[in-house]
Motif scaffolding. Structure first.
Motif, short mmCIF file in Angstrom:
data_model
loop_
_atom_site.label_atom_id
_atom_site.label_comp_id
_atom_site.label_asym_id
_atom_site.label_seq_id
_atom_site.Cartn_x
_atom_site.Cartn_y
_atom_site.Cartn_z
N MET A 8 1.10 -1.21 -0.13
CA MET A 8 0.00 -0.13 -0.04
C MET A 8 0.91 1.39 0.24
O MET A 8 1.91 1.18 0.79
N LYS A 9 0.48 2.31 -0.83
CA LYS A 9 1.25 3.52 -1.08
C LYS A 9 1.08 4.46 0.60
O LYS A 9 -0.12 4.74 0.87
N THR A 10 2.28 4.81 0.83
CA THR A 10 2.26 5.69 2.05
C THR A 10 2.59 6.99 1.44
O THR A 10 3.19 7.14 0.32
N VAL A 11 2.62 8.04 2.16
CA VAL A 11 3.00 9.34 1.71
C VAL A 11 4.51 9.28 1.69
O VAL A 11 5.04 8.37 2.56
N LYS A 12 5.34 9.95 0.65
CA LYS A 12 6.77 9.66 0.50
C LYS A 12 7.64 10.04 1.69
O LYS A 12 8.37 9.17 1.82
N ASN A 13 7.45 10.70 2.61
CA ASN A 13 8.13 11.00 3.94
C ASN A 13 8.40 9.41 4.51
O ASN A 13 9.46 9.19 4.89
N PHE A 14 7.55 8.84 4.47
CA PHE A 14 7.66 7.28 5.41
C PHE A 14 8.72 6.52 4.34
O PHE A 14 9.34 5.60 5.14
N ASP A 15 9.13 6.62 3.25
CA ASP A 15 9.92 5.83 2.33
C ASP A 15 11.34 6.21 2.73
O ASP A 15 12.48 5.47 2.41
N ARG A 16 11.30 7.55 3.61
CA ARG A 16 12.74 7.96 3.97
C ARG A 16 12.94 7.64 5.61
O ARG A 16 14.15 8.13 5.70
N ILE A 17 12.15 7.05 6.09
CA ILE A 17 12.44 7.06 7.64
C ILE A 17 13.40 5.89 7.72
O ILE A 17 13.47 4.91 6.88
N GLY A 18 14.40 5.96 8.46
CA GLY A 18 15.43 5.16 8.82
C GLY A 18 15.15 4.35 10.00
O GLY A 18 13.96 3.94 10.41
N GLU A 19 16.39 3.90 10.41
CA GLU A 19 16.03 2.73 11.69
C GLU A 19 17.09 3.21 12.99
O GLU A 19 18.20 3.86 12.59
N GLU A 20 17.16 2.29 13.87
CA GLU A 20 18.25 2.38 14.91
C GLU A 20 18.71 0.69 14.59
O GLU A 20 17.86 -0.06 15.38
#
Ligand code: PLP
Length: 393
Positions: A1-13
């Motif tokens: 499902m497509k989310t807003v593009k900001n979420f594709d850039r969120i990283g990790e710890e």
């Protein structure tokens, strides 16, 4: 499902992924020594646990004021006055669910497409992740071994441009254990006078984890930047309360109401009994804090000596937090390969330096918040591994 593009850039710890993998290997019967995750191995002191139990028995089961209970905000203010001889009004103190929440809020407040945010590299990975989430451009402040893993004020000031909105600083620092000397902080603050519209986020979560008689230089002690200074602090590290999810932020008057509204929108308030526990942490005996820091100090010296005894590895002595950041570049291993293989083959969990930024290549992070015995066993395994295993190419 497509989310807003900001979420594709969120990283990790990645420390959490390593924690999960270490748990899987342990469940399969491997004896894993975890020097990966950054949390004290001590339990929360009894008086603090008892205060939470008492709060539950006393019926503190409901919402509290979104900004936190007043006695706790007053206790934070008194604690800061006691430690830094500086006045912070309880009206500027927001109780939040964990240290991370302050960076989340501050970065959301200043990050947007077209803006730039300066952050330490190597540094806590969530800074960059959140900056990228907002669409702002992350600008790395280099944290170099040759500077004792402290930032250089001169280098930092040169990175400021017309779109810079926020500068993130962290001392004592994760992952390198460096602290920034007062002369550098003085220089930076003096240089920032030319940029009155840039906000500063000072992550001081390790402010009580200092060794060799070092004193923490809190940015709170510079009145000239108070009107644009946000401070991140909390209970996780100092009081061994990582799982309680407790932190506090200090906001300048102009920003406090915005931060409060974010709290109302996102989490309403911090868990009520945890706030009473936090109150006890600040107002009760501080003996356990001193004991923990003394124990970390012994381990710090031990782990540095053992690391420097491993061929190809060199490690400067960290002055704060509970991390060592050995240079492994001469082993021939890429840092992330080494961290992964150490876990998979030798049962020692560490974190590869690149998980903290591009300048982390050639290093691994070792959390020495583990028993002296486990640290020594881990160092022996690492030595054995590095002397018997050829680097992956
Ligand atoms: N800031 C730094 C530099 C940290 O190392 C950590 C945790 O490791 C945090 C903030 C987050 O603290 P908390 O667990 O209270 O969210």
């Amino acid at each position: 499902m497509k989310t807003v593009k900001n979420f594709d850039r969120i990283g990790e710890e990645n420390a959490f992924a390593v924690l999960g993998r270490a748990g899987e290997l342990a469940a399969d019967g491997m004896d894993v020594i975890n020097l990966g995750i950054g949390q004290p191995d001590f339990p929360t002191p009894d008086n603090i646990v008892e205060a939470a139990v008492r709060a539950l028995r006393d019926g503190h089961h409901g919402y509290t004021d979104a900004i936190g209970i007043l006695p706790l905000r007053e206790a934070v203010s008194a604690d800061l006055y006691r430690r830094y001889n500086t006045q912070v009004s309880p009206a500027n103190i927001l109780i939040v669910p964990g240290g991370k929440v302050t960076m989340f809020s501050a970065i959301l407040m200043f990050g947007s497409e077209g803006s730039e945010i300066l952050y330490p590299d190597p540094g806590f990975p969530i800074y960059r992740s959140m900056i990228e989430y907002t669409g702002a451009k992350p600008i790395a402040i280099p944290i170099r071994e040759k500077n004792g893993f402290a930032f250089s004020a001169e280098e930092t000031l040169k990175l400021i441009g017309p779109n810079t909105r926020l500068i993130i600083l962290n001392s004592p620092a994760n992952p390198c254990g460096g602290i920034t000397p007062k002369v550098e902080v003085d220089k930076l603050v003096a240089g920032l006078a030319a940029y009155p519209d840039i906000a500063i986020l000072s992550d001081e979560i390790y402010d009580q984890m200092l060794y060799d008689d070092e004193k923490h230089v809190s940015l709170l002690t510079y009145p000239e930047i108070r009107d644009r200074l946000i401070v991140l602090n909390g209970w996780s590290k100092t009081y061994a309360m990582t799982g309680w999810r407790l932190g506090y932020s200090i906001w300048p008057e102009e920003l406090f109401n915005k931060a409060r509204k974010l709290a109302v929108n996102a989490w309403s308030c911090v868990n009520a009994p945890a706030q009473y526990a936090a109150l006890e942490a600040l107002t009760g005996s501080q003996k356990a804090v001193g004991e923990m820091v003394a124990a970390f100090d012994v381990r710090r010296k031990g782990v540095v000596a053992e690391l420097n005894d491993i061929p190809g590895v060199s490690c400067i002595t960290p002055k704060g937090a509970f991390y060592a950041f050995p240079n492994v570049s001469k082993t021939g291993w890429r840092a992330k390969d080494l961290a992964r293989e150490l876990l998979e083959k030798a049962g020692v969990a560490t974190i590869g330096g690149p998980d903290f930024g591009t300048l982390g290549e050639g290093y691994i992070r070792i959390s020495y918040a583990n028993s002296q015995e486990n640290i020594s066993r881990a160092m022996a395994r690492m030595k054995e591994f590095l002397t018997t295993t050829k680097p992956l190419v």
